[in-house]
Design a protein around this motif. Structure first.
Motif, PDB file in Angstrom:
ATOM      1  N   VAL A 507     -72.992 -12.020 161.720  1.00 28.32           N
ATOM      2  CA  VAL A 507     -72.019 -11.111 161.120  1.00 28.32           C
ATOM      3  C   VAL A 507     -71.206 -11.804 160.037  1.00 28.32           C
ATOM      4  O   VAL A 507     -70.913 -11.214 158.991  1.00 28.32           O
ATOM      5  N   ASP A 508     -70.866 -13.080 160.258  1.00 28.89           N
ATOM      6  CA  ASP A 508     -69.951 -13.781 159.362  1.00 28.89           C
ATOM      7  C   ASP A 508     -70.492 -15.181 159.099  1.00 28.89           C
ATOM      8  O   ASP A 508     -70.662 -15.972 160.032  1.00 28.89           O
ATOM      9  N   LEU A 509     -70.743 -15.493 157.828  1.00 27.76           N
ATOM     10  CA  LEU A 509     -71.189 -16.826 157.426  1.00 27.76           C
ATOM     11  C   LEU A 509     -70.225 -17.341 156.372  1.00 27.76           C
ATOM     12  O   LEU A 509     -70.127 -16.793 155.280  1.00 27.76           O
ATOM     13  N   ASN A 510     -69.497 -18.420 156.705  1.00 34.56           N
ATOM     14  CA  ASN A 510     -68.487 -18.977 155.810  1.00 34.56           C
ATOM     15  C   ASN A 510     -68.753 -20.468 155.643  1.00 34.56           C
ATOM     16  O   ASN A 510     -68.483 -21.274 156.541  1.00 34.56           O
ATOM     17  N   LEU A 511     -69.277 -20.840 154.474  1.00 37.57           N
ATOM     18  CA  LEU A 511     -69.606 -22.232 154.177  1.00 37.57           C
ATOM     19  C   LEU A 511     -68.842 -22.743 152.963  1.00 37.57           C
ATOM     20  O   LEU A 511     -69.183 -23.802 152.413  1.00 37.57           O
ATOM     21  N   GLY A 512     -67.826 -22.030 152.524  1.00 37.71           N
ATOM     22  CA  GLY A 512     -67.099 -22.390 151.313  1.00 37.71           C
ATOM     23  C   GLY A 512     -66.386 -23.720 151.401  1.00 37.71           C
ATOM     24  O   GLY A 512     -66.110 -24.250 152.486  1.00 37.71           O
TER      25      GLY A 512
END
Length: 834
Positions: A507-512
Motif C-alpha cells: 500500500v505504501d512505499l517510501n524510499l525518499g
C-alpha cells in the motif's frame, strides 16, 4: 456483554389500575366483606360464568320493595356468587386493564417511531396480541404485561416518547444502532423494574435525565455513541446495583462524579471520547468486581489514583489521550489481573516501573506519546504474554534491550521517536510473530539482514525512517507476501531500488531521501503489479533519467505520487490520465520538459498539483478547469506562456494558486476572482501581464497573501481591493500603476506587508496607515507621492518604512525627521530621500 439481573423477583402489585372501587350501600356492605369493583366492570372468569348486574344487587333505589321481598331469600347467595366471581377474576382484571395500558403505550411508541424497512409491520393498531409483536416480550407470570423491548438495528428514526414510561413492567430496553433523535425522556425513571437500558449508537441529544436514578434496580446503562451533552448526573451513584455504565462517544462535560467509584458492584465503566475534565475519582477501584475502565479521549488531569492502580480485579485500564501526569504506579506493572494497560498520549514522566511479578498476564502495554525517560529496561522481556508494546514518542535512550526477543508472541513493536542508539539486536529480526515494526526517528545504525524477508514472515508494516541505516535494501523483502508498508525514508541506503512487484498487498512505499538509484527503472514497471498501491514516495536526489511511460501504469488506486527534487527528465506521459485515483502529484524541482498534457484534466480527484521549478513550456491546458477538487496548484518557475486561462475559475476549491516566474501575458482573467475559497495565496508575479486590474478583485474576501508584482499592469489600484479584509500581505511593486492609494485600504487593518513601490502612484500617504498596528513592512518607494509623511505608528521606525524615490514627498520638518531616524539607526534599512 448482557448482564443477568441479580435483583430479587418482582412481586405483583396489590393495586389494580383501571378498576375503581365503589362504596356500597349499607345493605350490600352487610353482606359483602370486601368492596366490589365498579358496576360498570364486567367480571369474567376463565370458564363461562353468567354476567351479573351488580347494580341490580346493590342499588336500593333501583329495586322495588316487592323485588326485595321476592329476592330476600336468595340475596345472600347472589352476593356470595358475585363475590366469588370477583375473587376468581382478580388475576384477570389487572392484566386486562393494565394490558390496555401497555397496548396504548406500544401504539404510542409506534406512532413516534418510523422505519423505512417496515420492520414494525407486525405492530398493528387493530391487534390485541401485542405479545407476539416483533421485538416485544411479555411476562410469563403476568400475562400480557410487556417486560422487554428488543429493537436493535431496525433503522428506526423519530423520538422516544414519554409514554414509554407507562410500560411499568419493563425490565429491559434494548434499542441500539438506530437513528433515534431528540432527548431521553425523564419518564424512564418511572420504570422501577428496569435493570437493563441500551440506547447506544443513535443520534440522541440533550442531557442524561437524573430521573434514571429512580430505577433502583438498574444494572446496565449503555448510552454510548450519541450526542448527549451536559454533565454525568451525580444521582446515578444511587443506583447501587449498577454493574455496567457506558456513556462513551458523546459530548459530556464536567467531572466524573466521585460517587460512581463507590458503586460496590461496578464492573465496567466506559466514558471514552467526551469532554470530561478534572481528576479520576479517588474512590474508583474500591469495587472488587471492577474489571474494565475506559476513559480515553477526554481532558482528565492529575495522577492515577492508588485504589485504581492497586485493584486486584482490574483487567483493562484505558486512559490514553488525556492530560494525566505523575509517574506510572508500580502496582500496575505488577498486577496479577491486568491484561491491557493503555496510557498513551498523556504527560506521564519518570521511568518504566520495575517488574516484580515475572508471571504478569499483561498483553497490551501502550505508553507512547508521554514524557517517559531512561532506558528501555531489560526486564521488559519478562512480559512474556505481551502482544503489543508501544513505547514511541518518549525520551528513551540507550540501546534496544537484547531481552526483547524473549517476548515470542509479540505482534506490534513501536519504539519510534526516541533517542535510542546502537545497532538493532539481530535476534529482533527473527521474531516471527511481528506484524508491525516501527523504529523510526532514532539514532540507530547498521544494515538490514539480507534474509529479513524470510525471518519476519508475518511482517505487514516496516517503518525505519530517520535513522542511520545503510547498505542495500534486501531483495528478500519482496518475498514477504503480507507486507503493506515499507518506509525506509531518510537513511543512507544505496544501490538500485529492488523490484517489489511480488507484493500484492503493498500500500505504501517510501524510499525518499536516500542514496538510491533508479537503474533501468524496472522497479517502476514491477510496481504496476501492486494493485493496492496508494502511496509512492521516491523524492530527493535518488532518481535520474527519463521518466518512463510505465508511471502511467501504476495502480488506479494510487493517491500520492511523490517524485520531487530528483533529476528526472523527459515529459509527463499522456497516459497519466489512467491514474484516476490520484490526489497528490508532486514532481517539482526536476528537469521535466515539454507541454503540460491535456489529459491532466482527466484526473477527477486531484487535490494538489505541483510541477514548479521544471522546464515546462507552452500554455496551461484548458482542461485544467475540469479539476473540480483541486485545492493547490503550483506551476511557478517554468517557461509557460500565453494567457492565463479563465478556465481556472472553474476550480472552485482552489486555496492557493502560484503561476509566478513564467512568461504569461495578456490581462488577468476576471474568472480568477470568483474563487471565493482562495485564501492561502495568489501569486502571479514576475510575468508579462498587462492591462488594468479588474474591479472584481474585491471578491477575494478570504485571500491572505496577494502578489501581482513585476508585471506590466496599468491603471489605478481598484478601490474594491479594500474589501479583501483578510489580506496579510500585498505586493504590487514593479508595475505601471498610477493614481492615489485607495481610501478603502483603511479596512486592511490586519495587513503585515504592503509593497506598492516602483509604480507611478501620486497623492499623499494616507494618514490611516499609521494606525495599522500589525504592519511590519511598508514600501512606497519610487513613486510620485507628495505631501507630509505621517509621524506616528510604523512611521516612527525607519527600518520598516521605505519612502525613497518620491521627490515631492514630505516638507522640511518631516524630511529632518526622516534623516534623524536614519542617523539614529544607521545600520537599519535604506535612508529615505527628500
Amino acid at each position: 456483554m448482557i448482564l443477568r439481573p441479580t435483583c430479587k423477583p418482582f412481586s405483583a402489585s396489590n393495586s389494580i389500575p383501571g378498576c375503581r372501587e365503589r362504596t356500597t350501600t349499607a345493605h350490600c356492605s352487610s353482606q359483602v366483606s370486601s368492596p366490589l369493583p365498579s358496576c360498570s366492570t364486567s367480571l369474567t372468569g376463565r370458564q363461562s360464568v353468567p354476567q351479573l348486574n351488580c347494580r341490580s344487587v346493590c342499588d336500593r333505589n333501583y329495586m322495588s320493595t316487592q323485588a326485595l321481598g321476592t329476592l330476600s331469600s336468595s340475596l345472600p347467595l347472589v352476593l356470595v356468587l358475585c363475590s366469588l366471581v370477583y375473587a376468581s377474576s382478580l388475576d384477570s382484571i389487572a392484566p386486562q386493564n393494565d394490558s390496555n395500558t401497555d397496548l396504548h403505550a406500544l401504539r404510542c411508541l409506534k406512532l413516534h417511531l418510523t422505519t423505512s424497512a417496515r420492520l414494525l409491520a407486525s405492530w398493528k393498531n387493530d391487534s390485541l396480541q401485542f405479545c407476539s409483536w416483533s421485538g416485544v416480550t411479555c411476562s410469563k407470570r403476568h400475562a400480557s404485561r410487556v417486560t422487554a423491548l428488543d429493537l436493535e438495528s431496525l433503522d428506526l428514526d423519530g423520538q422516544i416518547p414519554p409514554c414509554i414510561g407507562n410500560l411499568t413492567f419493563l425490565t429491559k430496553i434494548h434499542i441500539p444502532n438506530n437513528q433515534l433523535t431528540g432527548q431521553i425522556p425523564p419518564e424512564l425513571g418511572q420504570l422501577n423494574r428496569l435493570w437493563y437500558l441500551n440506547l447506544s449508537t443513535n443520534n440522541l441529544t440533550g442531557r442524561i435525565p437524573s430521573t434514571l436514578s429512580s430505577c433502583v434496580h438498574l444494572q446496565a446503562i449503555d448510552l454510548g455513541s450519541n450526542s448527549l451533552d451536559g454533565v454525568i448526573p451525580p444521582s446515578l451513584s444511587q443506583c447501587s446495583d449498577m454493574q455496567q455504565l457506558s456513556l462513551g462517544h458523546n459530548k459530556l462535560s464536567g467531572g466524573i462524579p466521585e460517587g460512581l467509584g463507590m458503586l460496590r458492584n461496578l464492573a465496567v465503566l466506559r466514558l471514552a471520547t467526551n469532554s470530561l475534565t478534572g481528576s479520576i475519582p479517588r474512590s474508583l477501584g474500591s469495587s472488587s468486581s471492577l474489571h474494565s475502565v475506559v476513559l480515553t479521549n477526554n481532558s482528565l488531569t492529575g495522577p492515577i489514583p492508588p485504589l485504581l492502580a492497586n485493584s486486584s480485579s482490574l483487567q483493562l485500564l484505558a486512559l490514553s489521550n488525556n492530560h494525566l501526569s505523575g509517574e506510572i504506579p508500580p502496582a500496575l506493572f505488577n498486577s496479577t489481573s491486568l491484561q491491557k494497560l493503555l496510557l498513551g498520549t498523556n504527560s506521564f514522566a519518570g521511568s518504566i516501573p520495575a517488574l516484580l511479578n515475572i508471571d504478569s498476564p499483561l498483553q497490551y502495554l501502550i505508553l507512547q506519546s508521554n514524557n517517559l525517560s531512561g532506558t528501555i529496561p531489560s526486564f521488559i522481556g519478562n512480559f512474556s504474554s505481551l502482544r503489543w508494546l508501544l513505547l514511541g514518542d518518549n525520551n528513551f535512550e540507550g540501546n534496544i534491550p537484547m531481552s526483547i526477543d524473549e517476548i515470542q508472541n509479540l505482534e506490534i513493536l513501536d519504539i519510534t521517536y526516541n533517542f535510542l542508539t546502537g545497532s538493532v539486536p539481530a535476534s529482533l529480526y527473527n521474531m516471527s510473530a511481528l506484524s508491525y515494526l516501527g523504529m523510526a526517528t532514532n539514532n540507530l545504525v547498521g544494515e538490514l539482514p539480507h534474509n529479513i524477508g524470510y525471518t519476519l514472515p508475518s511482517i505487514q508494516t516496516l517503518i525505519m525512517q530517520g535513522n542511520w541505516f545503510q547498505g542495500q535494501i534486501p531483495t528478500s523483502l519482496a518475498n514477504t507476501a503480507n507486507l503493506q508498508v515499507i518506509n525506509l525514508r531518510n537513511n543512507a541506503f544505496y544501490g538500485s531500488i529492488p523490484s517489489f512487484g511480488t507484493l500484492p498487498s503493498l500500500v505504501d512505499l517510501n524510499l525518499g531521501k536516500n542514496q538510491l538509484e533508479a537503474g533501468d527503472w524496472s522497479f517502476l514497471s514491477s510496481l504496476t503489479n501492486c494493485t493496492q498501491l496508494v502511496n509512492l514516495r521516491l523524492d530527493v536526489k535518488i532518481l535520474q533519467g527519463v521518466l518512463p511511460s510505465a508511471v502511467a501504469g501504476l495502480s488506479k488506486s494510487i493517491e500520492v505520487l511523490l517524485l520531487r527534487s530528483n533529476k528526472i527528465s523527459g515529459t509527463i506521459p499522456h497516459e497519466i490520465e489512467h491514474l484516476t485515483g490520484l490526489k497528490l502529484l508532486y514532481m517539482e524541482r526536476n528537469l521535466l520538459t515539454g507541454n503540460l498534457p491535456e489529459s491532466i484534466g482527466n484526473l477527477p480527484n486531484l487535490f494538489v498539483l505541483s510541477l514548479s521549478q521544471n522546464k515546462f513550456s507552452g500554455q496551461i491546458p484548458l482542461s485544467v478547469g475540469n479539476l473540480s477538487q483541486l485545492s493547490e496548484l503550483y506551476l511557478q518557475e517554468n517557461s509557460l506562456s500565453g494567457p492565463i486561462p479563465g478556465a481556472l475559475g472553474d476550480c472552485k476549491k482552489l486555496h492557493i494558486l502560484n503561476l509566478s516566474c513564467n512568461s504569461f501575458n495578456g490581462s488577468i482573467p476576471k474568472e480568477l476572482f470568483t474563487l471565493s475559497d482562495l485564501s492561502e495565496g495568489l501569486d502571479l508575479s514576475h510575468n508579462q501581464l498587462s492591462g488594468e486590474i479588474p474591479m472584481e478583485i474585491g471578491e477575494l474576501i478570504n485571500l491572505g497573501p496577494l502578489n501581482i508584482s513585476y508585471n506590466q499592469l496599468s491603471g489605478q489600484i481598484p478601490s474594491t481591493l479594500g474589501q479583501c479584509v483578510q489580506l496579510e500581505s500585498l505586493h504590487m511593486e514593479g508595475n505601471h500603476l498610477h493614481g492615489r492609494i485607495p481610501q478603502s485600504f483603511v479596512n486592511l487593518r490586519g495587513i503585515t506587508v504592503m509593497d506598492l513601490s516602483q509604480n507611478n502612484l501620486t497623492g499623499e500617504i494616507p494618514e490611516f496607515l499609521k494606525l495599522f498596528k500589525s504592519m511590519k513592512l511598508l514600501n512606497l518607494s519610487f513613486n510620485n507621492l507628495e505631501g507630509s509623511v505621517p509621524a506616528d505608528g510604523i512611521f516612527q521606525n525607519g527600518s520598516n518604512v521605505f519612502i525613497q524615490g518620491n521627490k515631492k514627498l514630505c516638507g522640511a520638518p518631516h524630511c529632518y525627521s526622516c534623516h534623524f531616524a536614519m542617523q539614529k539607526h544607521p545600520n537599519k534599512g535604506t535612508p529615505p530621500t527628500s
